[in-house]
Design a protein around this motif. Structure first.
Motif: not given
Length: 541
Positions: A9-33
């Protein structure tokens, strides 16, 4: 030691959190640009916030009657906090707007809402993370992304409750979020009204829950408690039904700005609206041909969300769009985009429930890629707009300077050298220059002046109201006219000098023939600057 079945049961939540971390990084780089040193209009809000932090109240000019020249009451309050302690409102605004974009992504990924598939929830979050319009306005200093997050959270909670049996606390939460959005921007009232119509129009199929009067009251009461309290205060404080900015920009145009609104729609259509609308129509058509009987509740809600988005778009057309010279791209459409994406993803989620996980993931990835390609041209334009004009020390260092520091420019310091603290200036841009120069200011376009805001519109356009005779009667010490000085020197035509507003032409003619004013040839920049002669008395009468 836990078994594999206990850890699953914890696997979907962990996958969502990892996806969220990647997207936050993408957004942060785009924001700096695409970060900038703040759009000029954000400093209008900061001026009001500065006076509030100093104990003068929410005022444009200290010692004058209040005028509602800001659009976002809550943004003024929030920005007064760092100013009270000597901090930067621009940096705080960027941090809060970026956190708001993060909140939209995390809500999309983790909130147990109407989208059952993790793949499609990831799509919704990815659209926010990769959207150049979201990234740009998260770094603009404006309240736009903060307002967008409030609307999205309110709609997401409401849609989730409408999908099943509503829980009173969640309905009240959605209502409260709508109320907070309504004191952030006036369009929050519109979105609450449209969402209320969504609830009333959602006829339950046999066996589905119908909203009771008590539930409708729970949906209305928190919103009314927040918004009515604010509305009655501002009506007593300012005396007008709408903010002064509305009268300055949109009132009295007798629909002559309707072509501007349609052109604004065309500018947004290709990058941000055409693909979602086309896919929504295709999915709705496919569903109607494949299924008989009433559509599933989620489908009916998704189509009504699309209708809410369409009504919001019509409002933007009606007001004539926006001044794209001051606000690049299509800022006014941003708050409704996540709602439109939510309706689209809900339709895809419903249509793909019989697909294999691999097919669903492939379709989700394809949708994100299509959207990113679609708004690629606008992304390039926003990156170009945000590029610093001079980068002798390297692009990265220049972008970090834009990200972290307010940049006043040359004019505020020059104004402080050529005026005394009580002397008025008259300007055609009410943001950065009045904020940093700290001089009493006459806003010649009327955003912060009740008299000019209620003048009739004599030509098509946004920010075209002006009263030249009134401006001279106020006797400002310095008057800045947004027309090149070559026109004053009679070396070029009015149009060649960048002029197009009737008010600017009339003001220059009055100044040419006003013996109490002299033209300053050595003023910084290329604009036309006039100064009240020293023997004619104090300015700002």
């Amino acid at each position: 030691m836990s078994s594999p079945s206990e850890r699953t049961p914890a696997t979907p939540v962990l996958a969502s959190l990892l996806t969220g971390m990647v997207l936050l990084l993408v957004f942060s780089l785009l924001g700096l640009l695409v970060t900038t040193s703040g759009l000029d209009d954000s400093f209008i809000t900061y001026r009001y916030a500065k006076h509030l932090a100093q104990g003068h109240g929410i005022l444009w000019n200290v010692g004058e009657p209040p005028v509602e020249g800001y659009t976002s009451f809550l943004w003024v309050i929030l920005n007064s906090i760092p100013l009270r302690f000597g901090g930067s409102p621009l940096l705080m605004s960027k941090a809060l707007a970026t956190a708001s974009a993060f909140a939209i992504m995390l809500l999309a990924l983790l909130y147990p809402g109407p989208i059952r598939s993790r793949a499609w929830r990831a799509v919704l979050a990815a659209l926010v993370a990769t959207c150049p319009l979201v990234a740009f306005y998260a770094h603009s200093g404006m309240e736009t992304v903060f307002f967008t997050a409030l609307l999205f959270a309110a709609v997401l909670v409401l849609v989730h409750e409408l999908s099943g049996r509503p829980r009173p606390a969640r309905l009240a939460l959605a209502s409260l979020l709508f109320g907070i959005s309504a004191i952030t921007r006036p369009e929050g009232v519109l979105m609450f009204g449209l969402s209320g119509l969504l609830c009333l129009s959602l006829r339950p199929a046999p066996g589905e829950h119908r909203l009771s009067r008590r539930e409708l009251l729970l949906l209305a009461a928190p919103f009314l408690a927040v918004w009515l309290t604010y509305f009655l205060w501002r009506l007593q404080e300012y005396g007008w039904l709408f903010p002064n900015t509305y009268y300055a920009k949109h009132s009295g145009n007798r629909l002559q700005n309707l072509p501007l609104g349609l052109n604004y729609l065309l500018l947004a259509w290709s990058p941000y609206l055409s693909l979602p609308v086309a896919l929504l129509g295709l999915l709705a058509l496919m569903r109607s041909r494949q299924e008989q009987g009433p559509a599933p509740r989620e489908v009916r809600i998704a189509l009504r969300l699309a209708a809410v988005s369409a009504c919001y778009v019509l409002y933007i057309i009606w007001v004539g769009g926006d001044d794209r010279a001051a606000f690049p791209s299509v800022r006014l459409f941003l708050p409704v985009l996540p709602v439109l994406w939510l309706s689209l993803v809900m339709m895809f989620d419903g249509a793909s429930r019989d697909w294999t996980p691999g097919a669903r993931s492939l379709a989700a990835l394809g949708l994100v890629l299509l959207m990113v390609i679609n708004w690629g041209q606008d992304a390039i334009q926003l990156v170009r707009f945000a590029l610093p004009s001079n980068t002798p020390r390297g692009l990265l260092r220049a972008k970090l300077e834009q990200l972290l520091h307010e940049q006043p420019g040359l004019l505020p310091g020059w104004i402080q050298q050529h005026t005394r603290p009580h002397e008025y200036i008259a300007v055609p841009w009410a943001g950065r220059v009045p904020y940093f120069s700290e001089r009493p200011t006459l806003d010649m376009l009327g955003l912060n002046d009740v008299h000019i805001a209620h003048q009739p519109s004599r030509q098509r356009g946004i920010d075209v109201k002006m009263d030249p005779a009134y401006i001279l009667a106020r006797r400002p010490k310095l008057i800045f006219v947004n027309v090149g000085r070559c026109y004053v020197k009679k070396e070029c035509s009015f149009e060649q000098a960048g002029g197009w507003k009737l008010g600017d032409r009339e003001l220059l003619e009055l100044l040419r023939n006003a013996p109490e004013y002299e033209w300053l040839e050595d003023a910084p920049g290329t604009l036309s600057v006039f100064r009240l002669r020293d023997n004619t008395g104090d300015s700002g009468s």
